[in-house]
Design an enzyme around this catalytic site. Structure first.
Site, short mmCIF file in Angstrom:
data_model
loop_
_atom_site.label_atom_id
_atom_site.label_comp_id
_atom_site.label_asym_id
_atom_site.label_seq_id
_atom_site.Cartn_x
_atom_site.Cartn_y
_atom_site.Cartn_z
CG ASP A 92 -2.13 -0.85 1.04
OD1 ASP A 92 -2.55 -1.03 -0.11
OD2 ASP A 92 -2.67 -1.34 2.04
CD GLU A 140 -5.76 11.37 4.18
OE1 GLU A 140 -6.44 11.17 5.22
OE2 GLU A 140 -5.07 10.49 3.63
CB THR A 184 -17.28 3.07 0.64
OG1 THR A 184 -17.72 3.49 -0.67
CG2 THR A 184 -18.33 3.44 1.67
NE ARG A 235 -11.00 5.44 -6.30
CZ ARG A 235 -11.04 5.94 -7.54
NH1 ARG A 235 -12.04 5.64 -8.36
NH2 ARG A 235 -10.09 6.74 -7.97
CB SER A 277 -16.33 11.19 2.35
OG SER A 277 -15.34 12.22 2.29
CE LYS A 296 -12.80 15.30 2.21
NZ LYS A 296 -13.79 14.61 3.02
CG ASP A 325 -5.76 -1.40 7.76
OD1 ASP A 325 -6.41 -1.46 6.69
OD2 ASP A 325 -5.30 -0.34 8.21
#
Length: 697
Positions: A306, A347, A377, A381, A383, A394, A526
């Site tokens: 990642d 962020e 989510t 991608r 929120s 955004k 995770d």
């Protein structure tokens, strides 16, 4: 756990119990798990019986036979001792973990009212029970936070003193029994019954109760058994040659030849090497669910990493608001802040702070606004918030554009003109090319602009990837960023490839594609959405801070939740395979010197010409060993002592170097192949001199 990381290879607290363990392992049922040492024990017992017969009848060389028997049994005991030391290190770690497992009272809730709970023993909790855990309380069992947020001390499990945040609704919702809440409160749904918690599993795995032989161990055992059978047949033919020559070779000498020629060194240390491999991971605060996972780590071909937190520092911060034409910076900042008010990610918080610093826009209360937060989510991608029929979003540029297109079609509103879309794309491309992440912002179908998020590539990571490349490992960066941002960061970090705008389904597909090519794949994760990929990967490292689903899916758990450890895990796996291969090479190479010690001793008195004291085979005595008996005794003593000498190396492991496979093979053949020939020549000669000087033979 932290104390154990720095304990010595040969700790006195482990050595003393291991002496007793070596004798307990003489149980035939235990010895049978190691075919080579089981055979050594059988011939040792046979020789012991023959010695007792000779003692009663008065026949044979009792002094010489007794010395051979003693060193034969020492060979078995030293092998048992090596395994007992390796297991003892695991038991010491398990004892440390047991201290964290305390009897606790749980506050069992029957309803929503936190003030109404019933105190029950933690061991009586069932899966699905809801408990309240407040500041100062010990979490009674593994569970999932369903409400609240709290600071939790997990030092009992991880050895890390810094508290961590556990909260509901995200990838930090899993809590572990035996850890302590330091502040606030959480409502926890129990996910593991007593005796089946993560701590119980850790203790069981660390102790080795669930250790099974790995495929490589089984294959090597088959090789060792095959070699043993070959030497059984070879030894069985020698009496016929002796009889034909008019001589006689005693059973004691035949047993000595057989034991020194079979691969007792690697046979004695094989189990210890496997246990030590898992032990090194535990000391690195990584729990492997099986030895198979550790071996797979050593054979990994493709590493999926990642971007955030592994390749970059992971604390992306908003640095600028870039509006499209016709929109002011303040208007963009206001909408971006509104969409981030309930966003608890670094962020999201940085956007709120930047809007306040640049334009004095203060945070507003979501409840007063009657706003509904729309969480991010992996699928959308995006929120944002919905407020009284108005929406602000955004997220990734393509996701926001798709959302705007969909929402304007559904509401029959005017779609953004092509100039605005091109302007937004140009700004996003400019941000991406600089290595930043563009977040597009829209309000009620109107494109407002881009928030520039900046992350920093970790220092030294490029050199680490260069080392992996030398190992023959391909690195792939996984990120949700757009392709341009991903390409810029991939080039800066030095990874071999990248997967941009990745969804959980994309990760799973990539793993399957790599495996279809015959590659072994390692990854870490995770979140619940990572669980399918973690389960599919050959090495799936789940973060301890992650969800229960992720921890259940992976075959390793990183107690420190540090994604960069994936690189070290691969190195530990390679060190395990190298240790096993190197000591196997050393063990087989040993036979050359032992051959030149025992064969001349056995046949020195055969084919003797008139007037000569020795036969022509004495020419093979290139070490000039004193007598046939001292030669045989020296070889059998060396065969036993080399096991003890190599225990520290088998536990510590052969250090892996990031060089090409060909160079690595040449180096190991030189060190352990040639070394395996030279060391016995020197060792047997020194022992022969000592045996002769002491008058033992």
């Amino acid at each position: 756990m932290s104390q154990l990381k720095s304990s010595a290879i040969m700790d006195a607290r482990i050595l003393w119990p291991a002496f007793g363990g070596a004798f307990r392992k003489l149980d035939p049922r235990t010895l049978a798990r190691n075919p080579v040492m089981f055979v050594v024990a059988i011939v040792s017992a046979l020789t012991s019986v023959l010695f007792l017969r000779d003692l009663i009848t008065g026949g044979g060389d009792l002094r010489f036979t007794l010395q051979i028997i003693i060193w034969l049994w020492f060979t078995v005991l030293f092998a048992n001792f090596a395994e007992a030391v390796a297991e003892g290190r695991g038991k010491a770690q398990a004892d440390s973990l047991r201290k964290a497992r305390t009897e606790t009272q749980a506050k069992l809730l029957a309803g929503e009212d936190r003030s109404k709970f019933k105190l029950v023993p933690g061991t009586s909790l069932k899966v699905g029970d809801i408990v309240l855990v407040e500041a100062g309380d010990i979490i009674p069992s593994d569970g999932e936070v369903v409400e609240g947020v709290a600071s939790v001390n997990e030092a009992a499990i991880t050895g890390e003193s810094a508290p961590v945040i556990r909260e509901s609704g995200g990838d930090r919702s899993a809590v572990t029994g035996g850890t302590q809440v330091l502040s606030d409160w959480i409502r926890v749904r129990i996910t593991a019954a007593a005796g089946h918690t993560f701590l119980d599993r850790m203790i069981s795995l660390v102790e080795g109760a669930e250790r099974q032989k790995t495929p490589n161990e089984i294959a090597l055992n088959i090789l060792l058994v095959g070699m043993t059978l070959i030497f059984v047949l070879a030894t069985a033919t020698i009496p016929s040659f002796a009889s034909y020559s008019g001589g006689y070779i005693s059973v004691t000498v035949l047993v000595a030849l057989f034991v020194t020629l079979i691969p007792t060194t690697i046979g004695a240390l094989l189990s210890a090497i496997g246990i030590a491999g898992m032990d090194r991971l535990v000391r690195f605060n990584v729990l492997a669910m099986s030895g198979r996972a550790v071996e797979a780590a050593g054979d990994v071909d493709t590493l999926l990493l990642d971007k955030t937190g592994t390749i970059t520092l992971g604390n992306r911060q908003a640095t600028d608001f870039r509006p499209v034409k016709g929109v002011t910076e303040q208007e963009l900042a206001d909408a971006a802040q509104l969409a981030s008010l309930a966003d608890e990610t670094p962020e999201g918080r940085s956007i709120v702070v930047l809007a306040k610093e640049k334009y004095g826009i203060r945070a507003r209360d979501m409840a007063t606004l009657h706003a509904t937060f729309v969480p991010f989510t992996a699928q959308t991608r995006m929120s944002g918030v919905d407020i009284d029929g108005s929406s602000v979003r955004k997220g990734a540029v393509d996701s926001v554009l798709a959302h705007v297109n969909q929402s304007t079609v559904a509401s029959h509103a005017t779609r953004p003109n092509s100039d605005t879309i091109r302007d937004l794309q140009a700004i996003a491309d400019e941000v991406a090319k600089s290595g930043g992440t563009p977040l597009a912002v829209e309000r009620d179908g109107r494109l407002l602009g881009v928030v520039h998020l900046k992350d920093i590539v970790k220092g030294g990571i490029r050199e680490r990837f260069a080392e992996l490349r030398k190992m023959g490992i391909r690195t792939v960066m996984i990120t949700g960023d757009n392709p341009m941002t991903a390409a810029a960061i991939a080039a800066e970090a030095g990874v071999d490839d990248f997967l941009a705008q990745a969804t959980p389904e994309d990760k799973l597909k990539l793993i399957r594609d790599e495996q279809a090519k015959g590659k072994l794949v390692a990854m870490c994760g995770d979140g619940t959405n990572d669980a399918p990929a973690l389960a599919q990967a050959d090495v799936g490292v789940a973060m301890n801070t992650g969800t229960v689903a992720a921890r259940e899916a992976g075959n390793m758990v990183d107690l420190d939740s540090d994604p960069t450890k994936l690189i070290e895990i691969v190195e530990i796996g390679k060190a395990l395979l190298m240790t096993r291969g190197s000591l196997t090479t050393f063990s087989i190479a040993n036979d050359v010197a032992k051959y030149f010690a025992i064969i001349p001793a056995m046949f020195a008195v055969f084919y003797v010409a008139p007037g000569q004291s020795t036969g022509p085979l004495q020419a093979l005595n290139i070490m000039h060993l004193a007598t046939p008996q001292s030669a045989i005794l020296s070889a059998i003593i060396f065969n036993a002592l080399i096991i003890i000498a190599l225990i520290p190396l088998s536990l510590r492991g052969v250090k892996y170097r990031a060089i090409g496979a060909g160079a690595l093979l040449s180096r190991n053949l030189l060190v352990y192949g040639l070394g395996g020939i030279i060391v016995p020549f020197v060792g047997i000669k020194i022992i022969d001199m000592a045996v002769t000087a002491l008058g033992l033979a």
